[in-house]
Design an enzyme around this catalytic site. Structure first.
Site, PDB file in Angstrom:
ATOM      1  N   ARG A  55       0.822  -1.226   0.000  1.00 21.03           N
ATOM      2  CA  ARG A  55       0.000   0.000   0.000  1.00 21.03           C
ATOM      3  C   ARG A  55       0.847   1.264   0.000  1.00 21.03           C
ATOM      4  O   ARG A  55       0.523   2.238   0.678  1.00 21.03           O
ATOM      5  CB  ARG A  55      -0.948   0.025   1.203  1.00 21.03           C
ATOM      6  CG  ARG A  55      -2.009  -1.045   1.203  1.00 21.03           C
ATOM      7  CD  ARG A  55      -3.264  -0.578   0.484  1.00 21.03           C
ATOM      8  NE  ARG A  55      -4.212  -1.675   0.342  1.00 21.03           N
ATOM      9  CZ  ARG A  55      -5.330  -1.803   1.044  1.00 21.03           C
ATOM     10  NH1 ARG A  55      -5.665  -0.883   1.907  1.00 21.03           N
ATOM     11  NH2 ARG A  55      -6.115  -2.835   0.848  1.00 21.03           N
TER      12      ARG A  55
ATOM     13  N   ARG B 165      -3.749   6.677   0.904  1.00 21.01           N
ATOM     14  CA  ARG B 165      -4.308   7.859   1.551  1.00 21.01           C
ATOM     15  C   ARG B 165      -3.356   8.641   2.453  1.00 21.01           C
ATOM     16  O   ARG B 165      -3.677   9.739   2.887  1.00 21.01           O
ATOM     17  CB  ARG B 165      -5.553   7.453   2.360  1.00 21.01           C
ATOM     18  CG  ARG B 165      -6.756   7.198   1.476  1.00 21.01           C
ATOM     19  CD  ARG B 165      -7.958   6.776   2.294  1.00 21.01           C
ATOM     20  NE  ARG B 165      -7.728   5.459   2.871  1.00 21.01           N
ATOM     21  CZ  ARG B 165      -8.564   4.858   3.705  1.00 21.01           C
ATOM     22  NH1 ARG B 165      -9.660   5.451   4.084  1.00 21.01           N
ATOM     23  NH2 ARG B 165      -8.289   3.662   4.167  1.00 21.01           N
TER      24      ARG B 165
ATOM     25  N   ARG C 188      -7.409  11.322  -6.136  1.00 19.70           N
ATOM     26  CA  ARG C 188      -8.595  10.535  -5.812  1.00 19.70           C
ATOM     27  C   ARG C 188      -9.839  11.416  -5.855  1.00 19.70           C
ATOM     28  O   ARG C 188     -10.888  10.998  -6.343  1.00 19.70           O
ATOM     29  CB  ARG C 188      -8.442   9.932  -4.421  1.00 19.70           C
ATOM     30  CG  ARG C 188      -9.619   9.096  -3.965  1.00 19.70           C
ATOM     31  CD  ARG C 188      -9.108   7.956  -3.172  1.00 19.70           C
ATOM     32  NE  ARG C 188      -9.962   7.346  -2.190  1.00 19.70           N
ATOM     33  CZ  ARG C 188     -11.191   7.626  -1.850  1.00 19.70           C
ATOM     34  NH1 ARG C 188     -11.806   8.636  -2.397  1.00 19.70           N
ATOM     35  NH2 ARG C 188     -11.809   6.933  -0.930  1.00 19.70           N
TER      36      ARG C 188
ATOM     37  N   ASP D 288      -7.150  -2.944  -7.196  1.00 20.27           N
ATOM     38  CA  ASP D 288      -7.606  -3.583  -5.969  1.00 20.27           C
ATOM     39  C   ASP D 288      -7.910  -5.049  -6.250  1.00 20.27           C
ATOM     40  O   ASP D 288      -8.199  -5.409  -7.403  1.00 20.27           O
ATOM     41  CB  ASP D 288      -8.856  -2.895  -5.405  1.00 20.27           C
ATOM     42  CG  ASP D 288      -9.090  -3.330  -3.965  1.00 20.27           C
ATOM     43  OD1 ASP D 288      -8.376  -2.838  -3.074  1.00 20.27           O
ATOM     44  OD2 ASP D 288      -9.946  -4.200  -3.733  1.00 20.27           O
TER      45      ASP D 288
ATOM     46  N   TYR E 250     -14.821 -11.810   0.507  1.00 15.51           N
ATOM     47  CA  TYR E 250     -15.581 -10.588   0.188  1.00 15.51           C
ATOM     48  C   TYR E 250     -16.787 -10.922  -0.680  1.00 15.51           C
ATOM     49  O   TYR E 250     -17.858 -10.335  -0.532  1.00 15.51           O
ATOM     50  CB  TYR E 250     -14.680  -9.569  -0.518  1.00 15.51           C
ATOM     51  CG  TYR E 250     -13.608  -9.007   0.394  1.00 15.51           C
ATOM     52  CD1 TYR E 250     -13.873  -7.933   1.236  1.00 15.51           C
ATOM     53  CD2 TYR E 250     -12.337  -9.573   0.439  1.00 15.51           C
ATOM     54  CE1 TYR E 250     -12.901  -7.429   2.086  1.00 15.51           C
ATOM     55  CE2 TYR E 250     -11.353  -9.075   1.289  1.00 15.51           C
ATOM     56  CZ  TYR E 250     -11.641  -8.009   2.101  1.00 15.51           C
ATOM     57  OH  TYR E 250     -10.677  -7.516   2.953  1.00 15.51           O
TER      58      TYR E 250
HETATM   59  O1  1CP Z   1       0.026   0.347  -3.134  1.00 15.50           O
HETATM   60  C1  1CP Z   1      -0.441  -0.799  -3.205  1.00 15.50           C
HETATM   61  O2  1CP Z   1      -0.168  -1.706  -2.396  1.00 15.50           O
HETATM   62  C2  1CP Z   1      -1.270  -1.156  -4.457  1.00 15.50           C
HETATM   63  C3  1CP Z   1      -2.656  -1.076  -4.392  1.00 15.50           C
HETATM   64  C4  1CP Z   1      -3.542  -1.996  -3.563  1.00 15.50           C
HETATM   65  C5  1CP Z   1      -3.430  -3.360  -3.245  1.00 15.50           C
HETATM   66  C6  1CP Z   1      -2.265  -4.293  -3.523  1.00 15.50           C
HETATM   67  C7  1CP Z   1      -4.781  -1.558  -3.047  1.00 15.50           C
HETATM   68  C8  1CP Z   1      -5.300  -0.185  -3.150  1.00 15.50           C
HETATM   69  N1  1CP Z   1      -5.433  -2.643  -2.515  1.00 15.50           N
HETATM   70  C9  1CP Z   1      -4.633  -3.744  -2.600  1.00 15.50           C
HETATM   71  C10 1CP Z   1      -4.932  -5.105  -2.175  1.00 15.50           C
HETATM   72  C11 1CP Z   1      -6.096  -5.366  -1.283  1.00 15.50           C
HETATM   73  N2  1CP Z   1      -7.350  -4.811  -1.301  1.00 15.50           N
HETATM   74  C12 1CP Z   1      -6.099  -6.394  -0.312  1.00 15.50           C
HETATM   75  C13 1CP Z   1      -4.939  -7.329  -0.065  1.00 15.50           C
HETATM   76  C14 1CP Z   1      -3.886  -6.707   0.736  1.00 15.50           C
HETATM   77  C15 1CP Z   1      -4.279  -6.310   2.144  1.00 15.50           C
HETATM   78  O3  1CP Z   1      -4.606  -7.205   2.936  1.00 15.50           O
HETATM   79  O4  1CP Z   1      -4.253  -5.105   2.412  1.00 15.50           O
HETATM   80  C16 1CP Z   1      -7.360  -6.399   0.304  1.00 15.50           C
HETATM   81  C17 1CP Z   1      -7.838  -7.317   1.419  1.00 15.50           C
HETATM   82  C18 1CP Z   1      -8.149  -5.386  -0.323  1.00 15.50           C
HETATM   83  C19 1CP Z   1      -9.577  -5.084  -0.072  1.00 15.50           C
HETATM   84  C20 1CP Z   1      -9.806  -3.659   0.250  1.00 15.50           C
HETATM   85  N3  1CP Z   1      -9.516  -2.636  -0.597  1.00 15.50           N
HETATM   86  C21 1CP Z   1     -10.333  -3.101   1.431  1.00 15.50           C
HETATM   87  C22 1CP Z   1     -10.878  -3.889   2.602  1.00 15.50           C
HETATM   88  C23 1CP Z   1      -9.888  -4.195   3.660  1.00 15.50           C
HETATM   89  C24 1CP Z   1     -10.579  -4.904   4.826  1.00 15.50           C
HETATM   90  O5  1CP Z   1     -10.155  -4.593   5.940  1.00 15.50           O
HETATM   91  O6  1CP Z   1     -11.456  -5.723   4.633  1.00 15.50           O
HETATM   92  C25 1CP Z   1     -10.347  -1.711   1.288  1.00 15.50           C
HETATM   93  C26 1CP Z   1     -10.796  -0.687   2.279  1.00 15.50           C
HETATM   94  C27 1CP Z   1      -9.804  -1.444  -0.004  1.00 15.50           C
HETATM   95  C28 1CP Z   1      -9.653  -0.101  -0.638  1.00 15.50           C
HETATM   96  C29 1CP Z   1      -8.308   0.272  -1.097  1.00 15.50           C
HETATM   97  N4  1CP Z   1      -7.519  -0.479  -1.935  1.00 15.50           N
HETATM   98  C30 1CP Z   1      -6.369   0.212  -2.230  1.00 15.50           C
HETATM   99  C31 1CP Z   1      -6.442   1.476  -1.545  1.00 15.50           C
HETATM  100  C32 1CP Z   1      -5.406   2.554  -1.621  1.00 15.50           C
HETATM  101  C33 1CP Z   1      -7.660   1.496  -0.849  1.00 15.50           C
HETATM  102  C34 1CP Z   1      -8.218   2.643  -0.043  1.00 15.50           C
HETATM  103  C35 1CP Z   1      -9.227   3.315  -0.895  1.00 15.50           C
HETATM  104  C36 1CP Z   1      -9.315   4.782  -0.711  1.00 15.50           C
HETATM  105  O7  1CP Z   1     -10.136   5.180   0.129  1.00 15.50           O
HETATM  106  O8  1CP Z   1      -8.636   5.550  -1.421  1.00 15.50           O
END
Ligand code: 1CP
Length: 345
Positions: A25, A29, A38, A75, A151
């Site tokens: 990540r 944010r 964004r 994502d 999910y």
């Molecule tokens: O920079 C990076 O790592 C690349 C982008 C990336 C990756 C690899 C994002 C952007 N998401 C992910 C993978 C991801 N998404 C996972 C696997 C890794 C982990 O465990 O963190 C999972 C479980 C998600 C699902 C997800 N996406 C959630 C739910 C998490 C939960 O607690 O259940 C959420 C809130 C997101 C949104 C998201 N994805 C990425 C970002 C930057 C964001 C935040 C969105 C925003 O508000 O801008």
């Protein structure tokens, strides 16, 4: 010809003086420039499906911190979305999907539009492969079938994945059909990312820690074995990193069965155990506590050196144990990056 990028050499087991690094990540944010784009994009999904914006967001942390690898901005939930499942990201709530929890809803999903839907993601990968600085490797990624299924079935994030475990234990046949579908489409999706210029793949199994040992083999290890085989049948040399978060000691069997090139290590795993039990098996990536990255100062510096001291003699990529959280001061990320750029084994 094999790439001479430090990150890729390390994944192939060829250690150099410096330890390569990137952060899960790393785009997100905590960066004001991310928040600005964004806002311009509209929603988080609009950002993922706009190739120009997604390219720019991927590059932002590289410009600030000069990591050795960039990870495609997207994502894990674009896969269910591309199969026709409803998906929205609600502010403060995270992802919301219409649950797929029985055979009728599973059969309503369709692969027909899958690659067309994901075309903007493939375009982002192509853009990045042209725009990244020469020494920076491009990581493509997907969620592992079990984590994506939690999910799809639960319809949102959850602490214990109870709904999905109930389905896996009660309606095994339907759940297996869902996992098999995810194995197929995830393999195709990752192969296309490599076709478009991804040099390394990471597969996130963020919720593998909620399963007992034999269910972990069935729903996390076996699907991953197939995905790795499918990818290597087309792209035999692309390094693959697995992240079975929360697997604990089960990670040894995961490595032996899946034959991944590297594993990401979560924060709760002891670095001395990783050095003795995991590093002899493959390259390891990890495992700084993302909360320590919020703390900063001398404790953060000590935590970074603790990991380097323990893992420097084996094949190691520095990373966090999980993603950067929004409260993280960018200057702390800068401090860790600067330590790693000047560190020599
Ligand atoms: O920079 C990076 O790592 C690349 C982008 C990336 C990756 C690899 C994002 C952007 N998401 C992910 C993978 C991801 N998404 C996972 C696997 C890794 C982990 O465990 O963190 C999972 C479980 C998600 C699902 C997800 N996406 C959630 C739910 C998490 C939960 O607690 O259940 C959420 C809130 C997101 C949104 C998201 N994805 C990425 C970002 C930057 C964001 C935040 C969105 C925003 O508000 O801008």
């Amino acid at each position: 010809m094999a790439s001479d990028k430090l990150f890729i050499q390390t994944l192939k087991g060829n250690q150099k003086d410096r330890v390569p690094f990137w952060f899960m990540r790393q785009a997100g944010r905590y960066l004001p420039e991310y928040m600005a784009l964004r806002k311009e994009a509209g929603s988080f999904l609009d950002l993922c499906y706009n190739s120009d914006f997604a390219t720019e967001v991927t590059l932002q942390p590289i410009r600030r911190f000069n990591m050795d690898a960039a990870i495609l901005f997207s994502d894990i939930l674009v896969i269910p979305h591309a199969l026709g499942q409803d998906l929205a990201f609600q502010v403060g709530e995270g992802p919301v999907l219409t649950p797929v929890n029985n055979i009728e809803k599973l059969e309503a999903l369709s692969k027909d539009n899958f690659h067309d839907h994901l075309n903007p993601v493939y375009q982002t990968v192509s853009n990045l492969s042209k725009k990244l600085p020469d020494h920076v490797a491009l990581i493509g990624f997907a969620g592992a079938p079990w984590t994506v299924a939690t999910y799809m079935v639960g319809g949102r994030g959850s602490k214990d994945q109870a709904e999905t475990r109930i389905m896996a234990y009660q309606d095994r046949e339907t759940f297996e059909q869902l996992i098999n579908l995810l194995v197929d489409v995830t393999s195709e999706y990752l192969i296309r990312q490599v076709d478009h210029g991804a040099e390394v793949l990471q597969i996130f199994d963020s919720w593998s820690g909620s399963l007992p040992a034999d269910e972990f083999i069935k729903w996390c290890v076996e699907p991953m074995v197939k995905i790795v085989q499918n990818i290597r049948a087309v792209h035999p040399d692309v390094p693959i990193i697995g992240f079975p978060k929360g697997a604990g000691a089960k990670i040894k069997n995961y490595i032996k069965k899946t034959r991944v090139n590297a594993v990401s290590i979560d924060t709760s795993t002891s670095t001395s155990w990783v050095r003795d039990a995991v590093q002899p098996l493959c390259t390891v990536q990890g495992n700084l506590d993302p909360i320590m990255l919020v703390r900063g100062g001398a404790p953060l510096e000590r935590a970074v050196h603790h990991i380097l001291d323990h893992l420097k003699d084996g094949s190691h990529i520095f990373n966090l144990g999980h993603g950067i959280i929004p409260q993280t001061p960018p200057e702390n990320v800068k401090m860790v990056s600067d330590i790693l750029l000047s560190y020599r084994r």
